[in-house]
Scaffold this active site. Structure first.
Site, PDB file in Angstrom:
ATOM      1  N   ARG A  76      -0.670  -3.386   9.375  1.00 46.44           N
ATOM      2  CA  ARG A  76      -1.982  -3.891   8.950  1.00 46.44           C
ATOM      3  C   ARG A  76      -2.614  -4.780  10.018  1.00 46.44           C
ATOM      4  NH1 ARG A  76      -0.632  -6.884   3.696  1.00 46.44           N
ATOM      5  NH2 ARG A  76       1.170  -7.303   4.983  1.00 46.44           N
ATOM      6  N   ASN A 108      -1.335  -2.764   2.004  1.00 42.91           N
ATOM      7  CA  ASN A 108      -0.113  -2.070   1.628  1.00 42.91           C
ATOM      8  C   ASN A 108      -0.262  -1.518   0.218  1.00 42.91           C
ATOM      9  OD1 ASN A 108       1.260  -2.646   4.005  1.00 42.91           O
ATOM     10  ND2 ASN A 108       2.319  -4.428   3.171  1.00 42.91           N
TER      11      ASN A 108
END
Length: 91
Positions: A19, A37
């Site tokens: 990320r 996520n």
């Protein structure tokens, strides 16, 4: 032309800073949106920007950072909304 892409990245993509690196790469390509996520171990994202820039970010996602092992990327294109001012990590 500006576009939106909803992206799901599968493989070993959590716990490897996917990320954070996606956020940094999106900022380099002037792409706005988010990345987060998912409970199933995948990473999802919403990318908005110029078509070439979004395509470049999606191409980057196919490899990810060196610590990731990407097994697949699903992309669903949509209409640009302009709702994002930046690119952030969502929770």
């Amino acid at each position: 032309m500006k576009i939106r892409a909803m992206v799901t990245v599968k493989g070993m993509v959590q716990g490897v800073n996917f990320r954070r690196y996606t956020q940094q790469t999106a900022m380099r390509f002037n792409v706005s949106g988010w990345v987060k996520n998912l409970p199933n171990g995948s990473v999802a994202g919403c990318f908005e920007g110029e078509e070439n820039d979004v395509a470049a970010l999606i191409d980057w996602c196919r490899q990810g950072p060196g610590s990731a092992r990407v097994s697949g990327v699903e992309v669903e294109r949509g209409e640009f909304t302009g709702e994002f001012d930046d690119f952030h990590i969502a929770y």
